[in-house]
Design a protein around this motif. Structure first.
Motif, PDB file in Angstrom:
ATOM      1  N   VAL A   1       0.842  -1.205   0.000  1.00  0.00           N
ATOM      2  CA  VAL A   1       0.000   0.000   0.000  1.00  0.00           C
ATOM      3  C   VAL A   1       0.875   1.251   0.000  1.00  0.00           C
ATOM      4  O   VAL A   1       0.612   2.215  -0.732  1.00  0.00           O
ATOM      5  CB  VAL A   1      -0.967  -0.012   1.206  1.00  0.00           C
ATOM      6  N   GLN A   2       1.933   1.239   0.791  1.00  0.00           N
ATOM      7  CA  GLN A   2       2.838   2.397   0.831  1.00  0.00           C
ATOM      8  C   GLN A   2       3.505   2.619  -0.532  1.00  0.00           C
ATOM      9  O   GLN A   2       3.616   3.761  -0.995  1.00  0.00           O
ATOM     10  CB  GLN A   2       3.897   2.180   1.916  1.00  0.00           C
ATOM     11  N   MET A   3       3.948   1.549  -1.157  1.00  0.00           N
ATOM     12  CA  MET A   3       4.572   1.655  -2.479  1.00  0.00           C
ATOM     13  C   MET A   3       3.581   2.193  -3.509  1.00  0.00           C
ATOM     14  O   MET A   3       3.910   3.033  -4.350  1.00  0.00           O
ATOM     15  CB  MET A   3       5.113   0.294  -2.914  1.00  0.00           C
ATOM     16  N   ALA A   4       2.340   1.685  -3.450  1.00  0.00           N
ATOM     17  CA  ALA A   4       1.321   2.109  -4.409  1.00  0.00           C
ATOM     18  C   ALA A   4       0.933   3.570  -4.186  1.00  0.00           C
ATOM     19  O   ALA A   4       0.695   4.322  -5.147  1.00  0.00           O
ATOM     20  CB  ALA A   4       0.093   1.203  -4.297  1.00  0.00           C
ATOM     21  N   GLN A   5       0.861   3.990  -2.937  1.00  0.00           N
ATOM     22  CA  GLN A   5       0.536   5.391  -2.655  1.00  0.00           C
ATOM     23  C   GLN A   5       1.643   6.322  -3.153  1.00  0.00           C
ATOM     24  O   GLN A   5       1.368   7.435  -3.602  1.00  0.00           O
ATOM     25  CB  GLN A   5       0.307   5.571  -1.154  1.00  0.00           C
ATOM     26  N   MET A   6       2.877   5.853  -3.106  1.00  0.00           N
ATOM     27  CA  MET A   6       3.987   6.641  -3.625  1.00  0.00           C
ATOM     28  C   MET A   6       3.842   6.811  -5.139  1.00  0.00           C
ATOM     29  O   MET A   6       4.081   7.889  -5.685  1.00  0.00           O
ATOM     30  CB  MET A   6       5.316   5.955  -3.282  1.00  0.00           C
ATOM     31  N   GLU A   7       3.405   5.749  -5.809  1.00  0.00           N
ATOM     32  CA  GLU A   7       3.178   5.836  -7.259  1.00  0.00           C
ATOM     33  C   GLU A   7       2.027   6.788  -7.561  1.00  0.00           C
ATOM     34  O   GLU A   7       2.098   7.582  -8.506  1.00  0.00           O
ATOM     35  CB  GLU A   7       2.874   4.440  -7.823  1.00  0.00           C
ATOM     36  N   GLN A   8       0.974   6.736  -6.762  1.00  0.00           N
ATOM     37  CA  GLN A   8      -0.150   7.648  -6.973  1.00  0.00           C
ATOM     38  C   GLN A   8       0.300   9.104  -6.867  1.00  0.00           C
ATOM     39  O   GLN A   8      -0.185   9.966  -7.606  1.00  0.00           O
ATOM     40  CB  GLN A   8      -1.253   7.374  -5.953  1.00  0.00           C
ATOM     41  N   ALA A   9       1.219   9.365  -5.952  1.00  0.00           N
ATOM     42  CA  ALA A   9       1.664  10.742  -5.718  1.00  0.00           C
ATOM     43  C   ALA A   9       2.704  11.204  -6.722  1.00  0.00           C
ATOM     44  O   ALA A   9       2.742  12.376  -7.095  1.00  0.00           O
ATOM     45  CB  ALA A   9       2.226  10.868  -4.296  1.00  0.00           C
ATOM     46  N   GLN A  10       3.559  10.307  -7.201  1.00  0.00           N
ATOM     47  CA  GLN A  10       4.718  10.718  -7.994  1.00  0.00           C
ATOM     48  C   GLN A  10       4.717  10.199  -9.430  1.00  0.00           C
ATOM     49  O   GLN A  10       5.481  10.688 -10.257  1.00  0.00           O
ATOM     50  CB  GLN A  10       6.006  10.246  -7.300  1.00  0.00           C
TER      51      GLN A  10
ATOM     52  N   ALA B   1      -5.867   0.583  -7.523  1.00  0.00           N
ATOM     53  CA  ALA B   1      -6.540  -0.701  -7.300  1.00  0.00           C
ATOM     54  C   ALA B   1      -5.832  -1.497  -6.207  1.00  0.00           C
ATOM     55  O   ALA B   1      -6.482  -2.156  -5.377  1.00  0.00           O
ATOM     56  CB  ALA B   1      -6.577  -1.496  -8.599  1.00  0.00           C
ATOM     57  N   ILE B   2      -4.503  -1.448  -6.206  1.00  0.00           N
ATOM     58  CA  ILE B   2      -3.738  -2.155  -5.170  1.00  0.00           C
ATOM     59  C   ILE B   2      -4.047  -1.577  -3.795  1.00  0.00           C
ATOM     60  O   ILE B   2      -4.263  -2.319  -2.823  1.00  0.00           O
ATOM     61  CB  ILE B   2      -2.231  -2.088  -5.490  1.00  0.00           C
ATOM     62  N   VAL B   3      -4.074  -0.261  -3.689  1.00  0.00           N
ATOM     63  CA  VAL B   3      -4.384   0.379  -2.408  1.00  0.00           C
ATOM     64  C   VAL B   3      -5.764  -0.066  -1.908  1.00  0.00           C
ATOM     65  O   VAL B   3      -5.916  -0.495  -0.758  1.00  0.00           O
ATOM     66  CB  VAL B   3      -4.324   1.915  -2.529  1.00  0.00           C
ATOM     67  N   ALA B   4      -6.772   0.007  -2.774  1.00  0.00           N
ATOM     68  CA  ALA B   4      -8.137  -0.320  -2.354  1.00  0.00           C
ATOM     69  C   ALA B   4      -8.263  -1.790  -1.952  1.00  0.00           C
ATOM     70  O   ALA B   4      -8.819  -2.108  -0.891  1.00  0.00           O
ATOM     71  CB  ALA B   4      -9.110   0.003  -3.490  1.00  0.00           C
ATOM     72  N   THR B   5      -7.736  -2.688  -2.790  1.00  0.00           N
ATOM     73  CA  THR B   5      -7.871  -4.122  -2.526  1.00  0.00           C
ATOM     74  C   THR B   5      -7.106  -4.543  -1.281  1.00  0.00           C
ATOM     75  O   THR B   5      -7.628  -5.256  -0.416  1.00  0.00           O
ATOM     76  CB  THR B   5      -7.374  -4.931  -3.736  1.00  0.00           C
ATOM     77  N   GLN B   6      -5.871  -4.086  -1.183  1.00  0.00           N
ATOM     78  CA  GLN B   6      -5.036  -4.593  -0.097  1.00  0.00           C
ATOM     79  C   GLN B   6      -5.393  -3.949   1.245  1.00  0.00           C
ATOM     80  O   GLN B   6      -5.250  -4.579   2.292  1.00  0.00           O
ATOM     81  CB  GLN B   6      -3.561  -4.426  -0.448  1.00  0.00           C
ATOM     82  N   GLN B   7      -5.881  -2.723   1.246  1.00  0.00           N
ATOM     83  CA  GLN B   7      -6.373  -2.154   2.506  1.00  0.00           C
ATOM     84  C   GLN B   7      -7.584  -2.946   3.009  1.00  0.00           C
ATOM     85  O   GLN B   7      -7.712  -3.189   4.212  1.00  0.00           O
ATOM     86  CB  GLN B   7      -6.731  -0.683   2.320  1.00  0.00           C
ATOM     87  N   GLN B   8      -8.451  -3.339   2.090  1.00  0.00           N
ATOM     88  CA  GLN B   8      -9.607  -4.147   2.474  1.00  0.00           C
ATOM     89  C   GLN B   8      -9.162  -5.509   3.016  1.00  0.00           C
ATOM     90  O   GLN B   8      -9.695  -6.000   4.015  1.00  0.00           O
ATOM     91  CB  GLN B   8     -10.529  -4.333   1.265  1.00  0.00           C
ATOM     92  N   GLU B   9      -8.153  -6.103   2.376  1.00  0.00           N
ATOM     93  CA  GLU B   9      -7.658  -7.401   2.831  1.00  0.00           C
ATOM     94  C   GLU B   9      -6.936  -7.285   4.171  1.00  0.00           C
ATOM     95  O   GLU B   9      -6.984  -8.213   4.987  1.00  0.00           O
ATOM     96  CB  GLU B   9      -6.750  -8.019   1.773  1.00  0.00           C
ATOM     97  N   ILE B  10      -6.266  -6.172   4.424  1.00  0.00           N
ATOM     98  CA  ILE B  10      -5.632  -5.960   5.728  1.00  0.00           C
ATOM     99  C   ILE B  10      -6.691  -5.983   6.829  1.00  0.00           C
ATOM    100  O   ILE B  10      -6.531  -6.632   7.872  1.00  0.00           O
ATOM    101  CB  ILE B  10      -4.851  -4.628   5.750  1.00  0.00           C
ATOM    102  N   THR B  11      -7.796  -5.280   6.599  1.00  0.00           N
ATOM    103  CA  THR B  11      -8.888  -5.267   7.580  1.00  0.00           C
ATOM    104  C   THR B  11      -9.430  -6.674   7.798  1.00  0.00           C
ATOM    105  O   THR B  11      -9.682  -7.098   8.941  1.00  0.00           O
ATOM    106  CB  THR B  11     -10.013  -4.332   7.107  1.00  0.00           C
ATOM    107  N   GLU B  12      -9.593  -7.412   6.694  1.00  0.00           N
ATOM    108  CA  GLU B  12     -10.087  -8.794   6.781  1.00  0.00           C
ATOM    109  C   GLU B  12      -9.112  -9.670   7.574  1.00  0.00           C
ATOM    110  O   GLU B  12      -9.518 -10.470   8.420  1.00  0.00           O
ATOM    111  CB  GLU B  12     -10.275  -9.352   5.368  1.00  0.00           C
ATOM    112  N   MET B  13      -7.811  -9.519   7.311  1.00  0.00           N
ATOM    113  CA  MET B  13      -6.813 -10.350   7.987  1.00  0.00           C
ATOM    114  C   MET B  13      -6.716 -10.018   9.471  1.00  0.00           C
ATOM    115  O   MET B  13      -6.503 -10.898  10.307  1.00  0.00           O
ATOM    116  CB  MET B  13      -5.459 -10.212   7.298  1.00  0.00           C
TER     117      MET B  13
END
Length: 219
Positions: free
Chosen positions: A179-188, A200-212
């Motif tokens: 998520v951190q890597m993907a957010q860096m790409e979104q910004a830069q 898409a990575i941010v949205a999917t993996q944040q949801q999976e973090i909550t699930e885990m």
């Protein structure tokens, strides 16, 4: 005379019905309208061509996220035979199914941009020696959330509930890094498709973090 007339009418009506029946039996039934062919899901090759527009942040995102995804799949592939929880098995299968096509998409991006694909087994953030990505401490070139070889060996030695707990703990950390890597790409980043994938990575993996995190309290 009357009886003869009635008999003639009946005979004529019977002949007409027989003729109509013969005529109908020789006529083919109307052809059914052809069923609509199912729409196939677009294959990666049928997707929109990758835009050549890119910057160094886009290249570093793809080169870094590919081995990150490869390791996530290596971790997830063990769950089918080692996990005790069906929920953990199902989660691991979803991670595998989602990330394998993303790896191929990022390979296509790098090929389009004329940038090298990461070497198999790479665990360092791509970049020039002595230079960190913006926002990272200088010299900290390990990728966010990547497991060490020792951690991967430790996971491979587990089974049952102990595997479930270690897998979830490690994958939460792994996803957090992605998520951190993907957010860096979104910004830069510059390339629209790379930025869309990052979102898409941010949205999917944040949801999976909550699930885990919820799963971890039950296994």
């Amino acid at each position: 005379m009357r009886a003869r007339l009635v008999g003639g009418v009946i005979a004529a009506a019977t002949a007409a019905l027989v003729a109509a029946g013969c005529s109908d039996s020789g006529t083919a039934p109307p052809a059914a309208s052809p069923a609509a062919a199912p729409t196939a899901a677009p294959s990666p090759s049928a997707a929109a061509p990758i835009s050549p527009e890119h910057n160094q942040a886009d290249v570093m995102f793809a080169q870094g996220m590919i081995p990150h995804h490869v390791q996530a799949i290596a971790m997830s592939s063990q769950a089918s035979s080692r996990a005790a929880s069906q929920e953990v098995k199902d989660l691991a299968a979803r991670i595998d199914q989602a990330q394998a096509p993303e790896i191929e998409q990022m390979h296509q991006m790098l090929d389009t941009w004329g940038a090298p694909r990461p070497q198999p087994g790479s665990t360092a953030m791509p970049g020039m020696p002595g230079h960190a990505m913006p926002g990272m401490p200088l010299g900290d070139m390990s990728m966010h959330g990547m497991m060490s070889d020792a951690q991967m060996q430790q996971l491979a030695a587990q089974s049952g509930a102990s595997f479930d707990r270690m897998f979830l703990q490690m994958m939460i950390e792994h996803h957090t890094g992605a998520v951190q890597m993907a957010q860096m790409e979104q910004a830069q980043g510059l390339n629209p498709q790379a930025k869309e994938l990052a979102g898409a990575i941010v949205a999917t993996q944040q949801q999976e973090i909550t699930e885990m995190q919820a799963l971890l309290s039950r296994v």
